[in-house]
Every structure is written in C-alpha cells, then in structure tokens.
Design a protein around this motif. Sequence first.
Motif, PDB file in Angstrom:
ATOM      1  N   LEU A  19       0.832  -1.207   0.000  1.00 11.01           N
ATOM      2  CA  LEU A  19       0.000   0.000   0.000  1.00 11.01           C
ATOM      3  C   LEU A  19       0.866   1.255   0.000  1.00 11.01           C
ATOM      4  O   LEU A  19       0.580   2.228  -0.702  1.00 11.01           O
ATOM      5  CB  LEU A  19      -0.919   0.001   1.221  1.00 11.01           C
ATOM      6  N   SER A  20       1.929   1.216   0.804  1.00 14.89           N
ATOM      7  CA  SER A  20       2.853   2.339   0.855  1.00 14.89           C
ATOM      8  C   SER A  20       3.487   2.575  -0.519  1.00 14.89           C
ATOM      9  O   SER A  20       3.535   3.717  -1.005  1.00 14.89           O
ATOM     10  CB  SER A  20       3.944   2.069   1.898  1.00 14.89           C
ATOM     11  N   VAL A  66       1.049  15.350  -2.033  1.00 14.77           N
ATOM     12  CA  VAL A  66       1.996  15.461  -0.917  1.00 14.77           C
ATOM     13  C   VAL A  66       1.434  14.778   0.334  1.00 14.77           C
ATOM     14  O   VAL A  66       2.162  14.087   1.058  1.00 14.77           O
ATOM     15  CB  VAL A  66       2.346  16.934  -0.629  1.00 14.77           C
ATOM     16  N   VAL A  67       0.153  14.960   0.591  1.00 15.77           N
ATOM     17  CA  VAL A  67      -0.478  14.284   1.730  1.00 15.77           C
ATOM     18  C   VAL A  67      -0.416  12.766   1.539  1.00 15.77           C
ATOM     19  O   VAL A  67      -0.126  12.017   2.477  1.00 15.77           O
ATOM     20  CB  VAL A  67      -1.940  14.745   1.903  1.00 15.77           C
ATOM     21  N   LEU A  68      -0.683  12.307   0.315  1.00 22.58           N
ATOM     22  CA  LEU A  68      -0.611  10.874   0.026  1.00 22.58           C
ATOM     23  C   LEU A  68       0.809  10.356   0.251  1.00 22.58           C
ATOM     24  O   LEU A  68       1.003   9.264   0.803  1.00 22.58           O
ATOM     25  CB  LEU A  68      -1.046  10.614  -1.413  1.00 22.58           C
ATOM     26  N   LEU A  69       1.799  11.139  -0.158  1.00 15.65           N
ATOM     27  CA  LEU A  69       3.191  10.746   0.062  1.00 15.65           C
ATOM     28  C   LEU A  69       3.507  10.654   1.550  1.00 15.65           C
ATOM     29  O   LEU A  69       4.174   9.706   1.996  1.00 15.65           O
ATOM     30  CB  LEU A  69       4.125  11.758  -0.612  1.00 15.65           C
ATOM     31  N   ALA A  70       3.006  11.616   2.324  1.00 19.35           N
ATOM     32  CA  ALA A  70       3.240  11.605   3.774  1.00 19.35           C
ATOM     33  C   ALA A  70       2.601  10.380   4.424  1.00 19.35           C
ATOM     34  O   ALA A  70       3.232   9.685   5.235  1.00 19.35           O
ATOM     35  CB  ALA A  70       2.709  12.885   4.398  1.00 19.35           C
ATOM     36  N   LEU A  71       1.346  10.097   4.080  1.00 17.82           N
ATOM     37  CA  LEU A  71       0.642   8.947   4.655  1.00 17.82           C
ATOM     38  C   LEU A  71       1.300   7.632   4.236  1.00 17.82           C
ATOM     39  O   LEU A  71       1.433   6.707   5.048  1.00 17.82           O
ATOM     40  CB  LEU A  71      -0.823   8.963   4.226  1.00 17.82           C
ATOM     41  N   SER A  72       1.708   7.556   2.973  1.00 23.59           N
ATOM     42  CA  SER A  72       2.361   6.340   2.476  1.00 23.59           C
ATOM     43  C   SER A  72       3.689   6.124   3.185  1.00 23.59           C
ATOM     44  O   SER A  72       4.077   4.982   3.470  1.00 23.59           O
ATOM     45  CB  SER A  72       2.583   6.446   0.963  1.00 23.59           C
ATOM     46  N   SER A  73       4.389   7.209   3.480  1.00 23.80           N
ATOM     47  CA  SER A  73       5.655   7.113   4.206  1.00 23.80           C
ATOM     48  C   SER A  73       5.433   6.597   5.617  1.00 23.80           C
ATOM     49  O   SER A  73       6.213   5.782   6.130  1.00 23.80           O
ATOM     50  CB  SER A  73       6.348   8.475   4.239  1.00 23.80           C
ATOM     51  N   VAL A 208      12.649  10.175  -2.992  1.00 24.36           N
ATOM     52  CA  VAL A 208      11.522   9.277  -3.268  1.00 24.36           C
ATOM     53  C   VAL A 208      12.052   7.931  -3.772  1.00 24.36           C
ATOM     54  O   VAL A 208      11.470   6.882  -3.485  1.00 24.36           O
ATOM     55  CB  VAL A 208      10.541   9.912  -4.272  1.00 24.36           C
ATOM     56  N   GLY A 209      13.176   7.960  -4.481  1.00 26.49           N
ATOM     57  CA  GLY A 209      13.809   6.713  -4.908  1.00 26.49           C
ATOM     58  C   GLY A 209      14.184   5.837  -3.728  1.00 26.49           C
ATOM     59  O   GLY A 209      14.048   4.610  -3.774  1.00 26.49           O
ATOM     60  N   VAL A 210      14.649   6.462  -2.646  1.00 29.03           N
ATOM     61  CA  VAL A 210      14.965   5.722  -1.416  1.00 29.03           C
ATOM     62  C   VAL A 210      13.718   5.021  -0.891  1.00 29.03           C
ATOM     63  O   VAL A 210      13.736   3.824  -0.568  1.00 29.03           O
ATOM     64  CB  VAL A 210      15.515   6.674  -0.327  1.00 29.03           C
ATOM     65  N   LEU A 211      12.616   5.764  -0.814  1.00 27.72           N
ATOM     66  CA  LEU A 211      11.370   5.205  -0.286  1.00 27.72           C
ATOM     67  C   LEU A 211      10.868   4.043  -1.138  1.00 27.72           C
ATOM     68  O   LEU A 211      10.416   3.023  -0.612  1.00 27.72           O
ATOM     69  CB  LEU A 211      10.300   6.298  -0.224  1.00 27.72           C
ATOM     70  N   ILE A 212      10.930   4.211  -2.450  1.00 26.05           N
ATOM     71  CA  ILE A 212      10.450   3.152  -3.342  1.00 26.05           C
ATOM     72  C   ILE A 212      11.264   1.873  -3.151  1.00 26.05           C
ATOM     73  O   ILE A 212      10.703   0.770  -3.072  1.00 26.05           O
ATOM     74  CB  ILE A 212      10.509   3.619  -4.811  1.00 26.05           C
ATOM     75  N   CYS A 213      12.577   2.008  -3.047  1.00 26.00           N
ATOM     76  CA  CYS A 213      13.433   0.821  -2.843  1.00 26.00           C
ATOM     77  C   CYS A 213      13.109   0.135  -1.524  1.00 26.00           C
ATOM     78  O   CYS A 213      12.997  -1.099  -1.465  1.00 26.00           O
ATOM     79  CB  CYS A 213      14.899   1.226  -2.874  1.00 26.00           C
ATOM     80  N   LEU A 214      12.944   0.912  -0.451  1.00 28.62           N
ATOM     81  CA  LEU A 214      12.661   0.327   0.859  1.00 28.62           C
ATOM     82  C   LEU A 214      11.281  -0.317   0.894  1.00 28.62           C
ATOM     83  O   LEU A 214      11.098  -1.398   1.465  1.00 28.62           O
ATOM     84  CB  LEU A 214      12.772   1.394   1.948  1.00 28.62           C
ATOM     85  N   ALA A 215      10.285   0.353   0.271  1.00 31.92           N
ATOM     86  CA  ALA A 215       8.932  -0.204   0.259  1.00 31.92           C
ATOM     87  C   ALA A 215       8.872  -1.471  -0.581  1.00 31.92           C
ATOM     88  O   ALA A 215       8.246  -2.468  -0.186  1.00 31.92           O
ATOM     89  CB  ALA A 215       7.955   0.842  -0.281  1.00 31.92           C
ATOM     90  N   LEU A 216       9.530  -1.462  -1.745  1.00 31.85           N
ATOM     91  CA  LEU A 216       9.530  -2.638  -2.611  1.00 31.85           C
ATOM     92  C   LEU A 216      10.241  -3.801  -1.935  1.00 31.85           C
ATOM     93  O   LEU A 216       9.772  -4.950  -1.981  1.00 31.85           O
ATOM     94  CB  LEU A 216      10.216  -2.294  -3.938  1.00 31.85           C
ATOM     95  N   ARG A 217      11.352  -3.522  -1.271  1.00 32.07           N
ATOM     96  CA  ARG A 217      12.092  -4.573  -0.567  1.00 32.07           C
ATOM     97  C   ARG A 217      11.245  -5.201   0.530  1.00 32.07           C
ATOM     98  O   ARG A 217      11.226  -6.421   0.705  1.00 32.07           O
ATOM     99  CB  ARG A 217      13.366  -3.982   0.028  1.00 32.07           C
TER     100      ARG A 217
END
Length: 233
Positions: A19-20, A66-73, A208-217
């Motif tokens: 979901l994130s 931006v709110v969606l990004l914050a909640l997803s984080s 955001v690339g950092v977040l995507i890698c961590l979420a995908l992992r």
Amino acid sequence: MLSTTTATASPPVRQLAALSLAGIVVAGIAVAALHFVPPTSRLDPYHETISAYGLSELGWVFNGAVVLLALSSLLLVVALVLDKQLKPLSVGTVMLTLWAVGMAGVAAFEKTNWAIGPSVAGSIHRAASIVAFLALPIGAGWLIGTALRRPVVPGRGLLVAALVFTVSSVVYMGYLVWMVADARSAGAQWWQAIPLGLTERILVVLEVGVLICLALRTARSVTKNPRSVTNVR
C-alpha cells in the motif's frame, strides 16, 4: 527427518508495504503530471520550485499528492517496525517519521507567494521541507546500516539501490550548501546561486527513490530466519 523452513515476512507487513509503495508511486505520477497539464505546464521547472504548483488552480492536486506521500511514508515506517527492520524508538524510526511530518507540513502550509511578500505560512512551509529533506537520508542511512551489519541480508540489491539514492542525496545537498556559501561570500543572493526548481526536483527524485526501494524490498521481503524442525515418521 530434519527439515529447514524459511519464515517469510507476515502478510500484514507485505500488505502495508505494498500500500505504501502504491501510494508513493501514485503521488509521484500526480506531481509529474503537473509538469505537462495546463496551467501548471507553463511554470518553468528550472527556476520554479515544485511547491509553486500549490499556488496554482491545480493546487489541490499538488497538496493531495503530498499528503498521500506523507501517509504512504508513515505506512512504510509501520511496516518496517512490524517487520523488525526498525525498533519502535530508534534514530531511523524518528527520522523517517519526521520526513512524513515534514511533507504533511509542506501540504498544510502554503509556499510564500513572492508576488505578495513573505508570510508566516511560507516560512513554516520552507522549514518543513528542509526538515523532511534532511531527515529522510538520516533515517534511511540508519536503517540500511543496521541491515547491512546482519549476517544475512534479504533483498540486498534493493537495499544497495536505496543506499545509492541516500548517499547521492547527501552528496548533492552538500554540493548545494557549498554553492550557497560560495555565493554568499561573493556577495550574491543565495537563490541566485542555484536553479531552485531543478535543485528541488533532483532532491525529490533521489529521496523518493529511497522510499520506493525500501517499500519494494519490504513488500517482497523474505526474512531469512531458518529454524530446524524434527519430524518423526
């Protein structure tokens, strides 16, 4: 017979991470679209910051993204804690949470409209963005450093990719600080030393690339925790 099983990350963790990841990607697509859809397509991405979209007729799209990004984080932080990649109270957890809070502040407080003049909301907006940009690489660095010290590292490739994005963002911010300091020493205005729009966009892509890698992992993670079970037949 002696058999070895491998415990996978629990379904709630994978679901939260998925979901994130989806939220982060959707937020990124929404902001990217503002570069091509009128009237925001008329803004100069080289000089105008991304937050300038918040002052436009499509400001609701920018703020929503931006709110969606914050909640997803925040969802990602919860998944990382549940998966025991982070302790509930650690430098990594606090800093990644600060990133999310900073992003929420960016959406809640409008960027300064320099056609009108300085504003309290604009100052808070700028402070929130600085906190977010600084907090994410610190939190990610803590998480990555902790993970790489373990004897077995699931999803090493994605972890290394996250590390590359993290280090790149830190190096880039260091370069920007040097550019601003050099401009000030020469008597120039700091905002004339760097292309603000391009600068912010590069930082956003890296972080955001950092977040995507961590979420995908985490979404596809397999926790290598072998345990022996003896079966008598």
